[in-house]
Design an enzyme around this catalytic site. Sequence first.
Site, mmCIF file in Angstrom:
data_model
loop_
_atom_site.group_PDB
_atom_site.id
_atom_site.type_symbol
_atom_site.label_atom_id
_atom_site.label_comp_id
_atom_site.label_asym_id
_atom_site.label_seq_id
_atom_site.Cartn_x
_atom_site.Cartn_y
_atom_site.Cartn_z
ATOM 1 N N LYS A 1 0.829 -1.206 0.000
ATOM 2 C CA LYS A 1 0.000 0.000 0.000
ATOM 3 C C LYS A 1 0.871 1.269 0.000
ATOM 4 O O LYS A 1 2.085 1.198 0.220
ATOM 5 C CB LYS A 1 -0.906 -0.027 1.243
ATOM 6 C CG LYS A 1 -1.871 -1.225 1.250
ATOM 7 C CD LYS A 1 -2.821 -1.152 2.429
ATOM 8 C CE LYS A 1 -3.771 -2.332 2.414
ATOM 9 N NZ LYS A 1 -4.832 -2.195 3.438
ATOM 10 N N TYR B 1 -12.302 -1.944 -3.519
ATOM 11 C CA TYR B 1 -12.819 -2.170 -2.159
ATOM 12 C C TYR B 1 -14.345 -2.082 -2.104
ATOM 13 O O TYR B 1 -14.899 -1.749 -1.056
ATOM 14 C CB TYR B 1 -12.202 -1.165 -1.198
ATOM 15 C CG TYR B 1 -10.808 -1.542 -0.720
ATOM 16 C CD1 TYR B 1 -10.579 -2.725 -0.013
ATOM 17 C CD2 TYR B 1 -9.717 -0.704 -0.941
ATOM 18 C CE1 TYR B 1 -9.322 -3.069 0.446
ATOM 19 C CE2 TYR B 1 -8.439 -1.041 -0.477
ATOM 20 C CZ TYR B 1 -8.259 -2.225 0.216
ATOM 21 O OH TYR B 1 -7.012 -2.567 0.687
ATOM 22 N N PHE C 1 -15.248 3.460 7.152
ATOM 23 C CA PHE C 1 -13.888 3.846 6.744
ATOM 24 C C PHE C 1 -13.679 3.818 5.228
ATOM 25 O O PHE C 1 -12.560 4.053 4.758
ATOM 26 C CB PHE C 1 -12.848 2.955 7.442
ATOM 27 C CG PHE C 1 -13.036 1.463 7.247
ATOM 28 C CD1 PHE C 1 -12.623 0.832 6.089
ATOM 29 C CD2 PHE C 1 -13.627 0.692 8.237
ATOM 30 C CE1 PHE C 1 -12.796 -0.536 5.904
ATOM 31 C CE2 PHE C 1 -13.811 -0.685 8.064
ATOM 32 C CZ PHE C 1 -13.382 -1.290 6.890
ATOM 33 N N ARG D 1 -1.600 -14.402 4.327
ATOM 34 C CA ARG D 1 -2.237 -13.758 5.472
ATOM 35 C C ARG D 1 -1.433 -13.968 6.755
ATOM 36 O O ARG D 1 -1.374 -13.078 7.609
ATOM 37 C CB ARG D 1 -3.688 -14.242 5.613
ATOM 38 C CG ARG D 1 -4.529 -13.747 4.426
ATOM 39 C CD ARG D 1 -5.930 -14.290 4.423
ATOM 40 N NE ARG D 1 -6.734 -13.751 5.503
ATOM 41 C CZ ARG D 1 -7.259 -12.525 5.525
ATOM 42 N NH1 ARG D 1 -7.053 -11.701 4.508
ATOM 43 N NH2 ARG D 1 -7.994 -12.127 6.529
ATOM 44 N N THR E 1 -4.950 -7.586 10.590
ATOM 45 C CA THR E 1 -5.270 -6.292 9.962
ATOM 46 C C THR E 1 -4.824 -5.128 10.847
ATOM 47 O O THR E 1 -4.240 -4.156 10.359
ATOM 48 C CB THR E 1 -6.800 -6.197 9.733
ATOM 49 O OG1 THR E 1 -7.203 -7.303 8.936
ATOM 50 C CG2 THR E 1 -7.176 -4.897 9.058
ATOM 51 N N ARG F 1 2.921 -6.555 9.087
ATOM 52 C CA ARG F 1 2.155 -5.463 9.713
ATOM 53 C C ARG F 1 2.709 -5.111 11.094
ATOM 54 O O ARG F 1 2.718 -3.935 11.478
ATOM 55 C CB ARG F 1 0.674 -5.831 9.752
ATOM 56 C CG ARG F 1 0.040 -5.707 8.352
ATOM 57 C CD ARG F 1 -1.317 -6.318 8.324
ATOM 58 N NE ARG F 1 -2.069 -6.023 7.098
ATOM 59 C CZ ARG F 1 -3.100 -6.742 6.683
ATOM 60 N NH1 ARG F 1 -3.493 -7.793 7.377
ATOM 61 N NH2 ARG F 1 -3.733 -6.422 5.571
ATOM 62 N N ASN G 1 -1.919 -0.091 6.871
ATOM 63 C CA ASN G 1 -1.372 -1.356 7.366
ATOM 64 C C ASN G 1 -0.465 -2.057 6.347
ATOM 65 O O ASN G 1 -0.338 -3.271 6.339
ATOM 66 C CB ASN G 1 -2.490 -2.264 7.889
ATOM 67 C CG ASN G 1 -3.494 -2.637 6.819
ATOM 68 O OD1 ASN G 1 -3.394 -2.181 5.676
ATOM 69 N ND2 ASN G 1 -4.450 -3.467 7.164
ATOM 70 N N HIS H 1 -1.984 -5.530 1.596
ATOM 71 C CA HIS H 1 -3.298 -6.164 1.444
ATOM 72 C C HIS H 1 -3.094 -7.569 0.919
ATOM 73 O O HIS H 1 -2.175 -7.796 0.120
ATOM 74 C CB HIS H 1 -4.165 -5.379 0.442
ATOM 75 C CG HIS H 1 -5.386 -6.153 0.024
ATOM 76 N ND1 HIS H 1 -6.528 -6.170 0.787
ATOM 77 C CD2 HIS H 1 -5.603 -6.989 -1.017
ATOM 78 C CE1 HIS H 1 -7.411 -6.973 0.200
ATOM 79 N NE2 HIS H 1 -6.874 -7.477 -0.895
ATOM 80 N N GLU I 1 -10.002 -10.045 -7.325
ATOM 81 C CA GLU I 1 -8.938 -9.044 -7.156
ATOM 82 C C GLU I 1 -7.830 -9.198 -8.205
ATOM 83 O O GLU I 1 -7.312 -8.202 -8.715
ATOM 84 C CB GLU I 1 -8.361 -9.152 -5.732
ATOM 85 C CG GLU I 1 -9.375 -8.720 -4.685
ATOM 86 C CD GLU I 1 -8.881 -8.879 -3.250
ATOM 87 O OE1 GLU I 1 -7.751 -9.353 -3.039
ATOM 88 O OE2 GLU I 1 -9.641 -8.502 -2.344
HETATM 89 P P1 CMP Z 1 -7.202 -4.742 3.870
HETATM 90 O O1 CMP Z 1 -6.685 -6.083 4.226
HETATM 91 O O2 CMP Z 1 -6.695 -4.120 2.614
HETATM 92 O O3 CMP Z 1 -8.801 -4.803 3.796
HETATM 93 C C1 CMP Z 1 -9.615 -3.678 3.985
HETATM 94 C C2 CMP Z 1 -8.863 -2.518 4.543
HETATM 95 O O4 CMP Z 1 -9.638 -1.573 5.206
HETATM 96 C C3 CMP Z 1 -7.893 -2.996 5.619
HETATM 97 O O5 CMP Z 1 -6.862 -3.758 5.076
HETATM 98 C C4 CMP Z 1 -7.499 -1.688 6.238
HETATM 99 O O6 CMP Z 1 -6.565 -0.957 5.421
HETATM 100 C C5 CMP Z 1 -8.842 -0.981 6.208
HETATM 101 N N1 CMP Z 1 -9.556 -1.111 7.485
HETATM 102 C C6 CMP Z 1 -10.073 -2.206 8.026
HETATM 103 N N2 CMP Z 1 -10.685 -1.935 9.197
HETATM 104 C C7 CMP Z 1 -10.545 -0.622 9.383
HETATM 105 C C8 CMP Z 1 -10.958 0.273 10.390
HETATM 106 N N3 CMP Z 1 -11.650 -0.134 11.459
HETATM 107 N N4 CMP Z 1 -10.640 1.563 10.249
HETATM 108 C C9 CMP Z 1 -9.955 1.994 9.167
HETATM 109 N N5 CMP Z 1 -9.549 1.181 8.167
HETATM 110 C C10 CMP Z 1 -9.825 -0.102 8.278
#
Ligand code: CMP
Length: 138
Positions: free
Chosen positions: A9, A49, A57, A85, A91, A102, A112, A115, A126
């Site tokens: 990212k 997304y 968010f 993962r 996450t 992470r 984070n 992805h 995807e």
């Molecule tokens: P990702 O694995 O790319 O999947 C969805 C993304 O949304 C996640 O990683 C984070 O970057 C973001 N995300 C998930 N939960 C939250 C949250 N509670 N607040 C802000 N961003 C979030």
Amino acid sequence: MERTLSIIKPDGVEKNVIGEVISRFEKQGLRIAALKMVKLTKKDAEGFYIVHKERPFYGSLTDFMSRGPVVLMVLEGENAIARNREIMGATNPAQAAEGTIRKDFASSIEENTVHGSDSPESAAFEIGYFFNAFELCG
Ligand code: CMP
């Protein structure tokens, strides 16, 4: 053999850890089947997304994902979705295990660093969202 979509990212690119992240995947047995660096538009990020459209968010996440370049990869290997993962960690970096990407690099639950697809169905969507047949090697 399984394939999964991985993204470094914008925060990962800004932190200058592209090589470190890719190296972790390779050292832990995943192969790169496709790779490119691009800057997503807000619309690109919204489409990617789309499953999170109703989440509070969504706007902030898609702003973040389009603020700078990302590295898009297809990773390949046995149980690649689950392996990726594990290598990424939870996450929320506050809950990520020691030695995960992470834990080591992420700034927040949103920024984070990486992805990874969470199921075979999302991997298919995807990978197809970002790569065509000519770009998939191996
Ligand atoms: P990702 O694995 O790319 O999947 C969805 C993304 O949304 C996640 O990683 C984070 O970057 C973001 N995300 C998930 N939960 C939250 C949250 N509670 N607040 C802000 N961003 C979030």
